[in-house]
Scaffold this active site. Structure first.
Site, short mmCIF file in Angstrom:
data_model
loop_
_atom_site.label_atom_id
_atom_site.label_comp_id
_atom_site.label_asym_id
_atom_site.label_seq_id
_atom_site.Cartn_x
_atom_site.Cartn_y
_atom_site.Cartn_z
N CYS A 96 0.86 -0.95 -0.18
CA CYS A 96 0.20 -0.16 0.05
C CYS A 96 0.94 1.44 0.00
CB CYS A 96 -0.80 -0.28 1.78
SG CYS A 96 -1.46 1.65 1.78
N ASP B 219 -8.23 -2.42 -8.67
CA ASP B 219 -7.58 -1.59 -7.37
C ASP B 219 -8.29 -0.48 -6.76
OD1 ASP B 219 -6.27 0.05 -4.92
OD2 ASP B 219 -5.04 -1.52 -5.69
N HIS C 178 -7.32 -4.12 -3.74
CA HIS C 178 -6.25 -3.24 -3.29
C HIS C 178 -6.75 -4.00 -1.80
CE1 HIS C 178 -3.26 0.10 -1.56
NE2 HIS C 178 -3.64 -0.01 -0.81
#
Length: 231
Positions: free
Chosen positions: A121, A169, A200
């Site tokens: 991330c 995502d 994600h």
């Protein structure tokens, strides 16, 4: 064996905590594990432990130490997700890379000739920045955010970089993914893998975001990458 240590910052007049997992025998190399926006939580510590089980010295610096040491958040709890997003907006990413570089130096001081980095991330973005700005021997980023805004740094990437891209995502849209491919596919040091339909956080250790099959595939690719470039 695991412990929390303190790493001296590059300035020499500050230090910050880091979680360290050591292998049973002498490490083959070291890997800096770069946190998500949730701090050095149980999932990041488990990433370190898994790397130590594979023979690496793993260190996860507390990059949010400027907000208060020991921040640990759970993305499955809405209030904590909101807190994480607020910290992300306030976070000094340039300082974060300097802290990562301090962790790399610490690992080299432990006798590891080669040191890599892996991030998730926010940590995926920082892994890209680490590849461009430090002497990391090999770097891996999972679902890195905002790489399209960092493509101007690609010429500085001298050592191998692997990026795992989640195809669906929620934080990295199709246009951004396209820009990543257009900007990096021809880079001799960069490899990109796409995971169709993944959102994600699919490779998180715990929680609702994880997809076991794709997490295992991405992690297998990561371990093969490190085996090749940190040997």
């Amino acid at each position: 064996m695991s412990e929390t240590i303190r790493v001296q910052g590059l300035s020499g007049d500050t230090d910050f905590p880091a979680y360290v997992a050591r292998p049973q025998d002498s490490p083959t190399a070291a890997i800096v594990v770069i946190q998500e926006i949730f701090g050095v939580n149980a999932g990041i510590r488990r990433k370190c432990d898994t790397l130590a089980e594979a023979g690496y010295l793993a260190i996860a610096p507390d990059l949010f130490h400027t907000f208060g040491e020991g921040i640990e958040l759970d993305p499955d709890i809405p209030a904590e997700m909101d807190q994480a997003m607020t910290l992300f907006q306030k976070f000094d990413q340039d300082q974060g890379v300097r802290d990562i570089e301090a962790a790399i130096r610490w690992a080299r001081g432990e006798g590891c000739a080669k040191v890599g980095a892996v991030g998730y991330c926010l940590g995926g973005r920082l892994a890209y920045m680490t590849a461009a700005r430090t002497y990391s021997d090999a770097s891996v980023g999972y679902y890195a955010v905002g790489i399209d805004n960092l493509l101007h740094e690609k010429r500085a990437i001298a050592n191998p970089l692997l990026l795992h891209i989640a195809g669906d995502d929620g934080f990295v849209d199709t246009a951004t993914q396209k820009a990543m491919h257009e900007g990096l596919d021809d880079h001799p040091r960069v490899t990109l893998y796409d995971y169709e339909g993944m959102d994600h956080g699919f490779a998180t250790e715990f929680g609702k975001r994880r997809n076991d099959a794709c997490a295992r595939l991405a992690d297998e690719r990561t371990m093969a990458f490190f085996a090749e470039h940190l040997a």
